[in-house]
Design a protein around this motif. Structure first.
Motif, PDB file in Angstrom:
ATOM      1  N   ILE A  42       1.900  12.469 -10.775  1.00 32.44           N
ATOM      2  CA  ILE A  42       3.170  13.193 -10.665  1.00 32.44           C
ATOM      3  C   ILE A  42       3.236  14.057  -9.416  1.00 32.44           C
ATOM      4  CG2 ILE A  42       3.569  13.163 -13.146  1.00 32.44           C
ATOM      5  CD1 ILE A  42       2.806  16.141 -13.208  1.00 32.44           C
ATOM      6  N   ASP A  43       2.103  14.309  -8.772  1.00 33.71           N
ATOM      7  CA  ASP A  43       2.115  15.029  -7.502  1.00 33.71           C
ATOM      8  C   ASP A  43       2.320  14.091  -6.324  1.00 33.71           C
ATOM      9  OD1 ASP A  43       1.737  17.465  -8.747  1.00 33.71           O
ATOM     10  OD2 ASP A  43      -0.439  17.455  -8.487  1.00 33.71           O
ATOM     11  N   GLY A  44       2.322  12.798  -6.589  1.00 30.86           N
ATOM     12  CA  GLY A  44       2.583  11.813  -5.554  1.00 30.86           C
ATOM     13  C   GLY A  44       4.063  11.460  -5.499  1.00 30.86           C
ATOM     14  N   GLU A  45       4.362  10.240  -5.064  1.00 25.84           N
ATOM     15  CA  GLU A  45       5.754   9.827  -4.906  1.00 25.84           C
ATOM     16  C   GLU A  45       6.483   9.768  -6.243  1.00 25.84           C
ATOM     17  OE1 GLU A  45       8.927   8.529  -2.249  1.00 25.84           O
ATOM     18  OE2 GLU A  45       7.010   9.573  -1.994  1.00 25.84           O
ATOM     19  N   CYS A  46       5.811   9.275  -7.288  1.00 21.01           N
ATOM     20  CA  CYS A  46       6.347   9.288  -8.655  1.00 21.01           C
ATOM     21  C   CYS A  46       7.784   8.764  -8.684  1.00 21.01           C
ATOM     22  CB  CYS A  46       6.267  10.701  -9.236  1.00 21.01           C
ATOM     23  SG  CYS A  46       6.468  10.783 -11.029  1.00 21.01           S
ATOM     24  N   SER A  47       7.924   7.481  -8.437  1.00 20.46           N
ATOM     25  CA  SER A  47       9.246   6.851  -8.384  1.00 20.46           C
ATOM     26  C   SER A  47       9.061   5.350  -8.574  1.00 20.46           C
ATOM     27  CB  SER A  47       9.914   7.128  -7.028  1.00 20.46           C
ATOM     28  OG  SER A  47       9.186   6.489  -5.986  1.00 20.46           O
ATOM     29  N   GLY A  48      10.176   4.618  -8.653  1.00 17.65           N
ATOM     30  CA  GLY A  48      10.117   3.161  -8.678  1.00 17.65           C
ATOM     31  C   GLY A  48       9.332   2.589  -9.845  1.00 17.65           C
ATOM     32  N   PHE A  49       8.744   1.426  -9.626  1.00 14.55           N
ATOM     33  CA  PHE A  49       8.046   0.655 -10.657  1.00 14.55           C
ATOM     34  C   PHE A  49       6.589   0.513 -10.245  1.00 14.55           C
ATOM     35  CE2 PHE A  49       7.998  -3.923 -12.710  1.00 14.55           C
ATOM     36  CZ  PHE A  49       6.915  -3.558 -13.490  1.00 14.55           C
ATOM     37  N   ASP A  50       5.701   1.261 -10.937  1.00 13.99           N
ATOM     38  CA  ASP A  50       4.260   1.177 -10.724  1.00 13.99           C
ATOM     39  C   ASP A  50       3.599   0.553 -11.945  1.00 13.99           C
ATOM     40  OD1 ASP A  50       3.635   2.494  -8.123  1.00 13.99           O
ATOM     41  OD2 ASP A  50       4.568   4.234  -9.060  1.00 13.99           O
ATOM     42  N   ASP A  51       2.395   0.042 -11.737  1.00 23.70           N
ATOM     43  CA  ASP A  51       1.573  -0.471 -12.828  1.00 23.70           C
ATOM     44  C   ASP A  51       0.589   0.599 -13.262  1.00 23.70           C
ATOM     45  OD1 ASP A  51       2.390  -3.361 -12.953  1.00 23.70           O
ATOM     46  OD2 ASP A  51       1.762  -3.261 -10.850  1.00 23.70           O
ATOM     47  N   ASN A 111       0.844  -1.191   0.000  1.00 18.05           N
ATOM     48  CA  ASN A 111       0.000   0.000   0.000  1.00 18.05           C
ATOM     49  C   ASN A 111       0.877   1.238   0.000  1.00 18.05           C
ATOM     50  OD1 ASN A 111      -2.092   1.830   0.273  1.00 18.05           O
ATOM     51  ND2 ASN A 111      -2.399   1.437   2.459  1.00 18.05           N
ATOM     52  N   PRO A 112       0.886   1.978  -1.126  1.00 18.55           N
ATOM     53  CA  PRO A 112      -0.016   1.855  -2.251  1.00 18.55           C
ATOM     54  C   PRO A 112       0.589   1.107  -3.438  1.00 18.55           C
ATOM     55  CG  PRO A 112       1.061   3.976  -2.358  1.00 18.55           C
ATOM     56  CD  PRO A 112       1.615   3.275  -1.154  1.00 18.55           C
ATOM     57  N   GLY A 113      -0.287   0.518  -4.224  1.00 16.37           N
ATOM     58  CA  GLY A 113       0.030   0.156  -5.591  1.00 16.37           C
ATOM     59  C   GLY A 113       0.782  -1.128  -5.837  1.00 16.37           C
ATOM     60  N   GLY A 114       1.180  -1.863  -4.791  1.00 12.59           N
ATOM     61  CA  GLY A 114       2.047  -3.006  -5.047  1.00 12.59           C
ATOM     62  C   GLY A 114       3.345  -2.596  -5.708  1.00 12.59           C
ATOM     63  N   LYS A 115       3.788  -1.400  -5.369  1.00 14.69           N
ATOM     64  CA  LYS A 115       4.930  -0.751  -6.032  1.00 14.69           C
ATOM     65  C   LYS A 115       6.261  -1.434  -5.707  1.00 14.69           C
ATOM     66  CE  LYS A 115       6.917   3.926  -5.950  1.00 14.69           C
ATOM     67  NZ  LYS A 115       5.964   4.643  -6.815  1.00 14.69           N
ATOM     68  N   VAL A 116       7.108  -1.592  -6.745  1.00 14.79           N
ATOM     69  CA  VAL A 116       8.501  -1.981  -6.507  1.00 14.79           C
ATOM     70  C   VAL A 116       9.271  -0.692  -6.250  1.00 14.79           C
ATOM     71  CG1 VAL A 116      10.550  -3.151  -7.388  1.00 14.79           C
ATOM     72  CG2 VAL A 116       8.267  -3.964  -8.041  1.00 14.79           C
ATOM     73  N   ALA A 117       9.482  -0.386  -4.974  1.00 15.68           N
ATOM     74  CA  ALA A 117      10.088   0.884  -4.597  1.00 15.68           C
ATOM     75  C   ALA A 117      11.602   0.866  -4.740  1.00 15.68           C
ATOM     76  CB  ALA A 117       9.714   1.239  -3.154  1.00 15.68           C
ATOM     77  N   MET A 150      16.104   1.635  -9.076  1.00 11.84           N
ATOM     78  CA  MET A 150      14.864   2.384  -9.057  1.00 11.84           C
ATOM     79  C   MET A 150      15.076   3.807  -8.544  1.00 11.84           C
ATOM     80  SD  MET A 150      12.629   0.463 -10.367  1.00 11.84           S
ATOM     81  CE  MET A 150      12.666  -1.253 -10.877  1.00 11.84           C
ATOM     82  N   LEU A 151      14.462   4.755  -9.247  1.00 11.51           N
ATOM     83  CA  LEU A 151      14.524   6.150  -8.834  1.00 11.51           C
ATOM     84  C   LEU A 151      13.891   6.327  -7.466  1.00 11.51           C
ATOM     85  CD1 LEU A 151      15.039   9.192  -9.625  1.00 11.51           C
ATOM     86  CD2 LEU A 151      12.653   9.206 -10.372  1.00 11.51           C
ATOM     87  N   GLN A 152      14.593   7.022  -6.581  1.00 14.67           N
ATOM     88  CA  GLN A 152      14.094   7.347  -5.250  1.00 14.67           C
ATOM     89  C   GLN A 152      13.805   8.842  -5.159  1.00 14.67           C
ATOM     90  OE1 GLN A 152      14.225   4.517  -2.815  1.00 14.67           O
ATOM     91  NE2 GLN A 152      14.522   3.579  -4.834  1.00 14.67           N
ATOM     92  N   ARG A 153      12.916   9.196  -4.253  1.00 11.59           N
ATOM     93  CA  ARG A 153      12.654  10.604  -3.952  1.00 11.59           C
ATOM     94  C   ARG A 153      13.228  10.934  -2.583  1.00 11.59           C
ATOM     95  NH1 ARG A 153      10.706  14.044  -8.016  1.00 11.59           N
ATOM     96  NH2 ARG A 153       9.521  12.781  -9.488  1.00 11.59           N
ATOM     97  N   PRO A 154      13.730  12.189  -2.393  1.00 14.21           N
ATOM     98  CA  PRO A 154      14.434  12.508  -1.150  1.00 14.21           C
ATOM     99  C   PRO A 154      13.541  12.764   0.053  1.00 14.21           C
ATOM    100  CG  PRO A 154      14.360  14.433  -2.582  1.00 14.21           C
ATOM    101  CD  PRO A 154      13.798  13.287  -3.376  1.00 14.21           C
ATOM    102  N   ASN A 155      12.215  12.963  -0.164  1.00 18.63           N
ATOM    103  CA  ASN A 155      11.338  13.274   0.962  1.00 18.63           C
ATOM    104  C   ASN A 155      11.325  12.142   1.984  1.00 18.63           C
ATOM    105  OD1 ASN A 155       9.974  12.784  -1.786  1.00 18.63           O
ATOM    106  ND2 ASN A 155       8.573  11.722  -0.403  1.00 18.63           N
ATOM    107  N   LYS A 156      11.217  12.528   3.260  1.00 15.27           N
ATOM    108  CA  LYS A 156      11.282  11.562   4.355  1.00 15.27           C
ATOM    109  C   LYS A 156      10.064  10.657   4.377  1.00 15.27           C
ATOM    110  CE  LYS A 156      11.844  11.241   9.386  1.00 15.27           C
ATOM    111  NZ  LYS A 156      11.994  12.020  10.652  1.00 15.27           N
ATOM    112  N   ASN A 157       8.880  11.242   4.179  1.00 17.06           N
ATOM    113  CA  ASN A 157       7.636  10.478   4.199  1.00 17.06           C
ATOM    114  C   ASN A 157       7.129  10.271   2.770  1.00 17.06           C
ATOM    115  OD1 ASN A 157       7.510  10.322   7.043  1.00 17.06           O
ATOM    116  ND2 ASN A 157       6.549  12.332   7.153  1.00 17.06           N
ATOM    117  N   TYR A 158       6.516   9.129   2.564  1.00 15.10           N
ATOM    118  CA  TYR A 158       5.987   8.784   1.240  1.00 15.10           C
ATOM    119  C   TYR A 158       4.850   9.732   0.877  1.00 15.10           C
ATOM    120  CZ  TYR A 158       4.613   5.696  -2.599  1.00 15.10           C
ATOM    121  OH  TYR A 158       4.330   5.171  -3.831  1.00 15.10           O
TER     122      TYR A 158
END
Length: 309
Positions: free
Chosen positions: A63-72, A27-33, A45-53
């Motif tokens: 694109i206003d969300g985490e926008c990183s890794g592998f999503d479906d 949660n969320p998305g079954g994402k490969v982070a 996988m691209l990471q974002r620097p923010n502390k919280n998801y």
């Protein structure tokens, strides 16, 4: 080995063997982070620097969300509406439904099984993770149509992958034409380029298969116009220590999209690899170009993605 962990402030599951460490968010998305080559320590996988998801609610902006890794991305990428009865006019959310939804999961021996049900449309989507080799993770997908009508859709893997200057993209030899979808260079949607050359801002062709210096501020998304005879692409890093091969089932996922971002968008340097069932970011536009992916009434549609270091 599959163990519980934390990715930022999110619960995660880590799949690990001698060569690979992959981290998945139910949660969320079954994402490969995260996807790490343990021999070199490289994070693909691209990471974002923010502390919280950065969560987004259902129907929110991707694109206003985490926008990183592998999503479906399913059942669309760009927001649009379903065209045909019985779901005519029903909204298809930005970057689809499943990236923002929680997925149920279970661990069976050495396999992680995940499942989500659609909200706006009657389907379930399953994916199963397992290591098929020490250097290769396989994700098997099954789309189940829970209705008595056929359902047209787009699925794309949205793999936001780190790269460095000089990273080279290899694709099958029959990938000779690319159609432009998004760009900050001169040109228009639908322009055809002879791979690997694309026209730049200065009116000079450049090689799009080799990442340029960040000062180029390049941003280019394109799809190869042909159905692939073999479902794969490969990233070769200039230090020769890292390489990532993405394989997929060309019979059910016959197209490939690429977005090369050399700090032209959001000041990040990455490449997005998109194996997909149809092109053009929307199933209705893809249909105008003769591309349709469809699951029959009460039927299923299956495919796989493999990540090999």
């Amino acid at each position: 080995m599959i163990t519980p962990s934390k990715y930022k402030d999110k619960d995660s599951l880590v799949l690990e063997n001698k060569m690979i460490r992959a981290e998945v968010l139910p949660n969320p998305g079954g994402k490969v982070a995260s996807f790490i080559n343990k021999e070199t320590g490289y994070e693909y996988m691209l990471q974002r620097p923010n502390k919280n998801y950065k969560d987004q609610s259902f129907g929110g902006s991707y694109i206003d969300g985490e926008c990183s890794g592998f999503d479906d991305m399913f059942p669309t990428i760009d927001e649009c509406s379903y065209q045909d009865p019985p779901w005519s006019g029903i909204k298809m959310m930005d970057h689809g439904e499943v990236w923002s939804l929680p997925w149920d999961y279970e661990i069976s021996e050495s396999k992680l099984k995940m499942k989500v049900k659609g909200l706006n449309f009657p389907y379930s989507l399953e994916k199963h993770f397992s290591f098929i080799k020490e250097d290769e993770l396989r994700i098997e997908y099954k789309l189940n149509n829970l209705s008595s009508e056929s359902f047209e859709f787009l699925w794309a893997g949205h793999l936001m992958i780190n790269m460095i200057e000089g990273t080279r993209l290899e694709v099958p030899k029959d990938c000779k034409e690319a159609v432009r979808i998004l760009s900050n260079s001169k040109g228009n949607f639908g322009d055809i380029h002879q791979w690997p050359y694309i026209m730049g801002d200065d009116g000079i062709k450049y090689r799009a298969d080799i990442s340029r210096h960040e000062t180029s501020k390049g941003f280019e998304k394109y799809y190869f116009t042909n159905k692939l005879s073999k479902g794969w692409c490969k990233l070769i890093y200039p230090d020769q220590r890292n390489m990532l091969t993405v394989r997929f089932s060309q019979d059910t996922v016959p197209y490939l999209g690429v977005l090369m971002n050399e700090k032209g968008w959001d000041n990040i340097y990455n490449i997005i690899i998109e194996p997909c069932t149809v092109c053009y970011d929307r199933p209705d536009i893809a249909k105008k170009y003769g591309q349709v992916s469809k699951v029959s009434e009460g039927g299923k549609y299956e495919w796989y993605v493999e990540l090999k270091v």
